[in-house]
Design an enzyme around this catalytic site. Structure first.
Site, PDB file in Angstrom:
ATOM      1  N   ARG A 185      46.993  57.777  27.357  1.00 28.75           N
ATOM      2  CA  ARG A 185      47.383  56.626  28.465  1.00 28.75           C
ATOM      3  C   ARG A 185      46.475  56.301  29.561  1.00 28.75           C
ATOM      4  O   ARG A 185      46.522  55.949  30.860  1.00 28.75           O
ATOM      5  CB  ARG A 185      48.627  56.906  29.355  1.00 28.75           C
ATOM      6  CG  ARG A 185      49.937  57.018  28.174  1.00 28.75           C
ATOM      7  CD  ARG A 185      51.166  56.837  28.985  1.00 28.75           C
ATOM      8  NE  ARG A 185      52.200  56.976  27.981  1.00 28.75           N
ATOM      9  CZ  ARG A 185      52.868  57.873  27.370  1.00 28.75           C
ATOM     10  NH1 ARG A 185      52.537  59.330  27.858  1.00 28.75           N
ATOM     11  NH2 ARG A 185      53.636  58.009  26.582  1.00 28.75           N
TER      12      ARG A 185
ATOM     13  N   LYS B 147      36.425  45.082  32.667  1.00 29.08           N
ATOM     14  CA  LYS B 147      36.970  44.337  31.458  1.00 29.08           C
ATOM     15  C   LYS B 147      36.455  45.308  30.148  1.00 29.08           C
ATOM     16  O   LYS B 147      35.525  45.522  29.999  1.00 29.08           O
ATOM     17  CB  LYS B 147      36.635  42.910  31.296  1.00 29.08           C
ATOM     18  CG  LYS B 147      37.295  41.800  32.058  1.00 29.08           C
ATOM     19  CD  LYS B 147      36.960  40.436  31.665  1.00 29.08           C
ATOM     20  CE  LYS B 147      37.716  39.557  32.387  1.00 29.08           C
ATOM     21  NZ  LYS B 147      37.133  38.264  32.100  1.00 29.08           N
TER      22      LYS B 147
ATOM     23  N   GLU C 207      22.651  35.592  32.722  1.00 27.26           N
ATOM     24  CA  GLU C 207      23.899  36.022  33.526  1.00 27.26           C
ATOM     25  C   GLU C 207      23.552  36.153  34.800  1.00 27.26           C
ATOM     26  O   GLU C 207      24.366  35.934  35.738  1.00 27.26           O
ATOM     27  CB  GLU C 207      24.417  37.255  33.110  1.00 27.26           C
ATOM     28  CG  GLU C 207      25.083  37.319  31.577  1.00 27.26           C
ATOM     29  CD  GLU C 207      26.536  36.619  31.386  1.00 27.26           C
ATOM     30  OE1 GLU C 207      26.979  36.156  32.564  1.00 27.26           O
ATOM     31  OE2 GLU C 207      27.004  36.547  30.411  1.00 27.26           O
TER      32      GLU C 207
ATOM     33  N   LYS D 182      29.164  40.285  41.731  1.00 25.57           N
ATOM     34  CA  LYS D 182      30.303  40.468  40.665  1.00 25.57           C
ATOM     35  C   LYS D 182      31.204  41.405  41.323  1.00 25.57           C
ATOM     36  O   LYS D 182      32.377  41.291  41.230  1.00 25.57           O
ATOM     37  CB  LYS D 182      29.600  41.062  39.377  1.00 25.57           C
ATOM     38  CG  LYS D 182      30.883  41.443  38.351  1.00 25.57           C
ATOM     39  CD  LYS D 182      30.448  41.010  36.921  1.00 25.57           C
ATOM     40  CE  LYS D 182      31.764  41.188  36.415  1.00 25.57           C
ATOM     41  NZ  LYS D 182      31.639  41.197  34.814  1.00 25.57           N
TER      42      LYS D 182
ATOM     43  N   GLU E  94      41.697  38.567  37.296  1.00 27.05           N
ATOM     44  CA  GLU E  94      41.347  37.161  36.879  1.00 27.05           C
ATOM     45  C   GLU E  94      42.552  36.017  36.996  1.00 27.05           C
ATOM     46  O   GLU E  94      42.944  35.213  35.896  1.00 27.05           O
ATOM     47  CB  GLU E  94      40.747  36.800  35.437  1.00 27.05           C
ATOM     48  CG  GLU E  94      39.789  35.530  35.273  1.00 27.05           C
ATOM     49  CD  GLU E  94      39.136  35.581  33.912  1.00 27.05           C
ATOM     50  OE1 GLU E  94      38.567  36.540  33.700  1.00 27.05           O
ATOM     51  OE2 GLU E  94      39.018  34.545  33.464  1.00 27.05           O
TER      52      GLU E  94
ATOM     53  N   ARG F 277      37.953  34.772  39.790  1.00 27.40           N
ATOM     54  CA  ARG F 277      37.040  35.630  38.905  1.00 27.40           C
ATOM     55  C   ARG F 277      36.584  34.552  37.703  1.00 27.40           C
ATOM     56  O   ARG F 277      35.505  34.844  37.048  1.00 27.40           O
ATOM     57  CB  ARG F 277      37.836  36.941  38.088  1.00 27.40           C
ATOM     58  CG  ARG F 277      37.008  37.701  37.312  1.00 27.40           C
ATOM     59  CD  ARG F 277      37.443  39.031  36.869  1.00 27.40           C
ATOM     60  NE  ARG F 277      36.465  39.804  36.183  1.00 27.40           N
ATOM     61  CZ  ARG F 277      36.740  40.999  35.934  1.00 27.40           C
ATOM     62  NH1 ARG F 277      37.559  41.882  36.521  1.00 27.40           N
ATOM     63  NH2 ARG F 277      35.631  41.624  35.158  1.00 27.40           N
TER      64      ARG F 277
ATOM     65  N   ASN G 142      32.813  32.503  34.717  1.00 26.93           N
ATOM     66  CA  ASN G 142      32.803  31.990  33.386  1.00 26.93           C
ATOM     67  C   ASN G 142      31.890  30.694  33.137  1.00 26.93           C
ATOM     68  O   ASN G 142      31.990  29.940  32.246  1.00 26.93           O
ATOM     69  CB  ASN G 142      34.040  31.797  32.677  1.00 26.93           C
ATOM     70  CG  ASN G 142      34.939  32.917  32.216  1.00 26.93           C
ATOM     71  OD1 ASN G 142      34.247  34.007  32.031  1.00 26.93           O
ATOM     72  ND2 ASN G 142      36.066  33.177  32.701  1.00 26.93           N
TER      73      ASN G 142
ATOM     74  N   HIS H 225      30.214  29.542  30.140  1.00 26.24           N
ATOM     75  CA  HIS H 225      30.890  30.026  29.011  1.00 26.24           C
ATOM     76  C   HIS H 225      31.782  29.354  28.209  1.00 26.24           C
ATOM     77  O   HIS H 225      32.048  29.824  26.963  1.00 26.24           O
ATOM     78  CB  HIS H 225      31.291  31.490  29.603  1.00 26.24           C
ATOM     79  CG  HIS H 225      30.619  32.509  30.218  1.00 26.24           C
ATOM     80  ND1 HIS H 225      29.620  32.375  31.121  1.00 26.24           N
ATOM     81  CD2 HIS H 225      30.441  33.973  29.689  1.00 26.24           C
ATOM     82  CE1 HIS H 225      28.975  33.576  31.125  1.00 26.24           C
ATOM     83  NE2 HIS H 225      29.686  34.542  30.467  1.00 26.24           N
TER      84      HIS H 225
ATOM     85  N   HIS I 223      30.637  30.059  24.456  1.00 22.87           N
ATOM     86  CA  HIS I 223      31.731  30.725  23.685  1.00 22.87           C
ATOM     87  C   HIS I 223      31.778  29.712  22.278  1.00 22.87           C
ATOM     88  O   HIS I 223      31.801  30.227  21.355  1.00 22.87           O
ATOM     89  CB  HIS I 223      33.003  31.201  24.344  1.00 22.87           C
ATOM     90  CG  HIS I 223      33.115  32.172  24.937  1.00 22.87           C
ATOM     91  ND1 HIS I 223      33.748  32.375  26.321  1.00 22.87           N
ATOM     92  CD2 HIS I 223      32.146  33.405  25.201  1.00 22.87           C
ATOM     93  CE1 HIS I 223      33.577  33.497  26.759  1.00 22.87           C
ATOM     94  NE2 HIS I 223      32.523  34.266  26.331  1.00 22.87           N
TER      95      HIS I 223
ATOM     96  N   HIS J  27      24.616  36.522  23.094  1.00 25.65           N
ATOM     97  CA  HIS J  27      25.626  35.906  23.929  1.00 25.65           C
ATOM     98  C   HIS J  27      24.710  35.239  25.408  1.00 25.65           C
ATOM     99  O   HIS J  27      25.115  33.953  25.662  1.00 25.65           O
ATOM    100  CB  HIS J  27      26.307  37.047  24.585  1.00 25.65           C
ATOM    101  CG  HIS J  27      27.187  36.784  25.560  1.00 25.65           C
ATOM    102  ND1 HIS J  27      28.416  35.756  25.475  1.00 25.65           N
ATOM    103  CD2 HIS J  27      27.453  36.876  26.942  1.00 25.65           C
ATOM    104  CE1 HIS J  27      29.065  35.564  26.390  1.00 25.65           C
ATOM    105  NE2 HIS J  27      28.259  36.038  27.430  1.00 25.65           N
TER     106      HIS J  27
HETATM  107  N1  GLY Z   1      31.983  38.547  32.286  1.00 27.21           N
HETATM  108  C1  GLY Z   1      33.058  37.929  33.070  1.00 27.21           C
HETATM  109  C2  GLY Z   1      34.018  38.861  33.801  1.00 27.21           C
HETATM  110  O1  GLY Z   1      33.748  40.080  33.772  1.00 27.21           O
HETATM  111  O2  GLY Z   1      34.964  38.514  34.375  1.00 27.21           O
END
Ligand code: GLY
Length: 382
Positions: free
Chosen positions: A140, A162, A204, A246, A256, A260, A264, A267, A271, A284
């Protein structure tokens, strides 16, 4: 196919010591440091001890990174009397899967990892996401530390919590928000990164210049693209500024719910290109570079962004050898991939668009006619 790769270790490169710097992701009881500098791999034991980590650790790495840096990390951890077990996964995106996840759980159980134990991710984004997700779910949730070895992981994926794995149906469809206990970004490991991978990480960084801080663009406009990979002082500033941006975005919107999404920028199309061209064709960061050009052109057409600012973005991407030209893919295929984007809400694709450098809006609906027109008419062609 263009492949992920590292160059053989070149010890004549980045050997100068620099002052390390730390920025903090301020998330109350889940706050954590991002330590940026050189020599951190060899001081990892001290740094993780300072974060309260003791007992057993499982180091997860990949088959390229582990032979380069695994022994140094292991020695550093054992010097601080941590009980180290190691597991390597194959290189590449295909390792972000349930098979490798089960291998991590097996290794963790076999090594006797408990609730108080820690997983350490030594590698790029794939290893960080996979090991982070294992840490989020094993018993957990246990602690994990990110030791990113690619520029992209240092400035983006290792920060912000993430984690996840892919399904055959799509990337990152399974995941969890789980913040690390610390991030140790040792810039000297970047010397073994291939120049192509290094440039992909800079995409990035350039993104942060567009969404928040145009000074980042100035820094990269002045940096020598042939030397930057081995210039720890400049790299520290680049990584520190990126991580600070960040960290602030994550502090304000960890899960998000809104803001947040600005991370993107570029992106949405990026993507879609990765899907249509096949993962592996573009790194990427390269797909994101093209996606940012598209987002800038779209911003010009519908959001008041200036031509001069788009040209400035394109010039800095090109300076650092990132692709900016539209590849030959069919618009219907691209549109379908855009519409499948998991971030689409209520039937519309939410774009991040720029008003000016450093000022962006997220969740912008754009008419299909504009999306098509920009792709056909406004993107640079090779
Ligand atoms: N790479 C995008 C984020 O971490 O939200």
């Amino acid at each position: 196919m263009r492949r992920y790769g590292y160059y053989p270790l070149n010890r004549s490169g980045m050997n100068s010591e620099i002052m390390n710097t730390t920025c903090t992701v301020e998330l109350a009881q889940r706050a954590y440091p991002i330590v940026i500098g050189t020599g951190l791999l060899d001081q990892a034991g001290t740094h993780v001890r300072a974060c309260g980590i003791s007992g057993r650790v499982l180091v997860v790495s990949d088959e390229t990174v582990h032979p380069l840096y695994g022994a140094r990390l292991r020695d550093a951890l054992e010097r601080e009397e941590l009980g180290v077990t190691e597991l390597t996964v194959p290189v590449g995106e295909s390792s972000k899967c349930h098979t490798q996840l089960l291998r991590i759980y097996d290794a963790a159980l076999a090594a006797g990892l408990e609730r108080a134990s820690t997983i350490i991710a030594l590698g790029g984004g794939v290893v960080g996401d996979l090991a982070g997700y294992a840490a989020a779910t094993y018993l957990r949730g246990i602690r994990y530390v990110q030791v990113p070895t690619s520029l992209l992981a240092m400035v983006d994926s290792a920060v912000g919590g993430k984690t996840g794995v892919n399904l055959p149906q799509g990337k990152n469809l399974i995941g969890a928000f789980h913040q690390p206990t610390a991030v140790l970004a040792d810039l000297s490991v970047l010397e073994t990164l291939s120049p192509r991978e290094f440039a992909a990480g800079l995409a990035e960084v350039i993104k942060y210049g567009v969404i928040v801080d145009p000074d980042v663009l100035s820094l990269l406009e002045q940096a020598d693209p042939d030397a930057l990979q081995r210039q720890p002082d400049t790299l520290r500033d680049v990584v520190q500024r990126s991580c600070a941006i960040k960290a602030e975005v994550v502090r304000r919107d960890e899960r998000e719910g809104g803001l947040r999404a600005i991370l993107n920028f570029g992106h949405t199309l990026g993507h879609a290109l990765e899907q249509v061209c096949g993962y592996g064709e573009w790194l990427h960061g390269e797909a994101i570079a093209i996606g940012m050009v598209y987002a800038a052109r779209l911003s010009q057409r519908v959001h008041g962004f200036s031509t001069a600012e788009s040209e400035r973005l394109i010039a800095v991407l090109q300076r650092h050898r990132l692709p900016v030209h539209a590849p030959a893919v069919s618009w219907p295929a691209l549109l379908e991939a855009l519409q499948r984007d998991k971030k689409k809400k209520a039937g519309t694709v939410g774009f991040v668009l720029a008003r000016a450098l450093g000022q962006v809006d997220y969740g912008c609906a754009v008419a299909e006619t504009d999306l098509h027109a920009v792709w056909e008419e406004d993107m640079p062609r090779s």
